[in-house]
Enzyme design. Structure first.
Site, PDB file in Angstrom:
ATOM      1  N   HIS A   1       6.036 -23.467  -1.194  1.00  0.00           N
ATOM      2  CA  HIS A   1       7.112 -23.134  -0.250  1.00  0.00           C
ATOM      3  C   HIS A   1       7.760 -21.807  -0.627  1.00  0.00           C
ATOM      4  CE1 HIS A   1      10.743 -24.211   2.256  1.00  0.00           C
ATOM      5  NE2 HIS A   1      11.310 -23.398   1.377  1.00  0.00           N
ATOM      6  N   GLU A   2       8.086 -21.649  -1.904  1.00  0.00           N
ATOM      7  CA  GLU A   2       8.748 -20.411  -2.347  1.00  0.00           C
ATOM      8  C   GLU A   2       7.807 -19.210  -2.279  1.00  0.00           C
ATOM      9  OE1 GLU A   2      11.806 -20.437  -2.567  1.00  0.00           O
ATOM     10  OE2 GLU A   2      12.061 -22.601  -2.591  1.00  0.00           O
TER      11      GLU A   2
ATOM     12  N   HIS B   1       7.646 -17.947   1.209  1.00  0.00           N
ATOM     13  CA  HIS B   1       8.770 -17.068   1.547  1.00  0.00           C
ATOM     14  C   HIS B   1       8.467 -15.629   1.127  1.00  0.00           C
ATOM     15  CE1 HIS B   1      11.593 -19.817   3.196  1.00  0.00           C
ATOM     16  NE2 HIS B   1      11.845 -20.481   2.095  1.00  0.00           N
TER      17      HIS B   1
ATOM     18  N   GLU C   1      12.790 -21.940   6.907  1.00  0.00           N
ATOM     19  CA  GLU C   1      12.500 -23.108   6.074  1.00  0.00           C
ATOM     20  C   GLU C   1      11.354 -23.916   6.670  1.00  0.00           C
ATOM     21  OE1 GLU C   1      13.729 -23.820   3.041  1.00  0.00           O
ATOM     22  OE2 GLU C   1      14.652 -21.851   3.256  1.00  0.00           O
TER      23      GLU C   1
END
Length: 299
Positions: free
Chosen positions: A143-144, A147, A227
């Site tokens: 997820h990070e 980003h 998100e």
């Protein structure tokens, strides 16, 4: 799809700059008009401060944000499990290896920062590392890393920098108002007051009061969709939607972070670090975990 999203994020960067500098200018004008005797002078001063602050954050965002959150840098020897997961996800995402940090906090959370993939960093809390298994940790780090790959971090970094500058100026103005530090007006000023001056006074006060809220709302507008995108992109990297779902369910049960998290940087975390309730829940920077899980189940 991915490259279209990156292009959109770059366009959003310039739009955010415009919106935030407009808010910053309004606050600066209010401070200048009420306390410096020149609204235009205050506007210019605020824009200069905001520009310097934003540029500093953009080019030094990793060190600044990590310092704000008490993170310490680790390597393969000091945190092998976290380091290897970050390394694997970065390799799959085809981005340079980010720097790796740990935040000493028992809650479960993680975030990424950096203005581009070349100078990015990923941080995880000790609580997250203690609770998550390998598949769940891959989901969180994926997820990070997403980003970073999607250039979401640049947008968030600019938002953090300018929202902080707006809040700082507004708080300074309110403190000056409380302590009676406004500009002194002589009898000629009072006798010469016009309707325009009254209007400018009202606009200045409204700007000082509402600009921080407006800055927060702008952050909210860009944070929630990124998100959802990062959750989906993480599954694209790991090929394991259940691992991401399990990680989100654990994050949903996490306690708030114990160390202070700056309001402006709260949006960088994968999970809301404050777990606020009541009216404050309407100002979440993150969509509800339940909604994020449902979207992943539909993939």
């Amino acid at each position: 799809m991915l490259f279209d999203q990156i292009a959109r994020n770059k366009r959003k960067t310039w739009l955010l700059l415009l919106v935030f500098f407009l808010l910053l200018g309004l606050v600066g004008y209010g401070v200048g008009y009420l306390w410096l005797g020149s609204g235009f002078g205050g506007l210019i001063l605020a824009l200069v401060i905001g520009f310097i602050y934003a540029v500093t954050m953009i080019f030094q965002s990793t060190n600044v944000v990590m310092a704000m959150n008490g993170a310490r840098e680790v390597d393969e020897q000091t945190a092998p499990n976290l380091y290897h997961v970050v390394e694997d996800m970065a390799m799959v995402a085809q981005i340079p290896m980010p720097r790796v940090f740990i935040v000493d906090d028992p809650s479960m959370n993680a975030f990424a920062t950096g203005s581009s993939p070349k100078n990015a960093a990923v941080a995880a809390t000790t609580g997250l590392l203690a609770v998550m298994n390998r598949e769940e940790l891959e989901g969180v780090i994926g997820h990070e890393v997403s980003h970073i790959r999607n250039y979401d971090i640049r947008i968030s970094t600019i938002a953090v920098a300018l929202a902080s500058a707006i809040t700082m100026l507004a708080v300074m103005a309110r403190n000056m108002m409380f302590w009676g530090g406004g500009r002194r007006r002589n009898d000629d000023d009072r006798n010469g007051s016009s309707g325009l001056e009254i209007i400018l006074l009202i606009i200045s006060l409204i700007a000082i009061i509402l600009a921080p809220l407006a800055a927060t709302l702008v952050q909210l507008a860009i944070s929630r969709q990124r998100e959802f995108l990062a959750d989906a992109s993480s599954v694209e990297l790991t090929r394991n939607p259940q691992g991401m779902i399990n990680a989100l369910l654990k994050l949903d049960n996490s306690a708030p972070m114990q160390h202070h998290v700056d309001d402006a940087s709260a949006a960088l975390f994968i999970n809301d670090p404050k777990k606020e309730s009541g009216l404050q829940k309407f100002f979440y920077t993150h969509p509800p975990i339940s909604e994020r899980v449902e979207r992943l189940k539909q993939m």
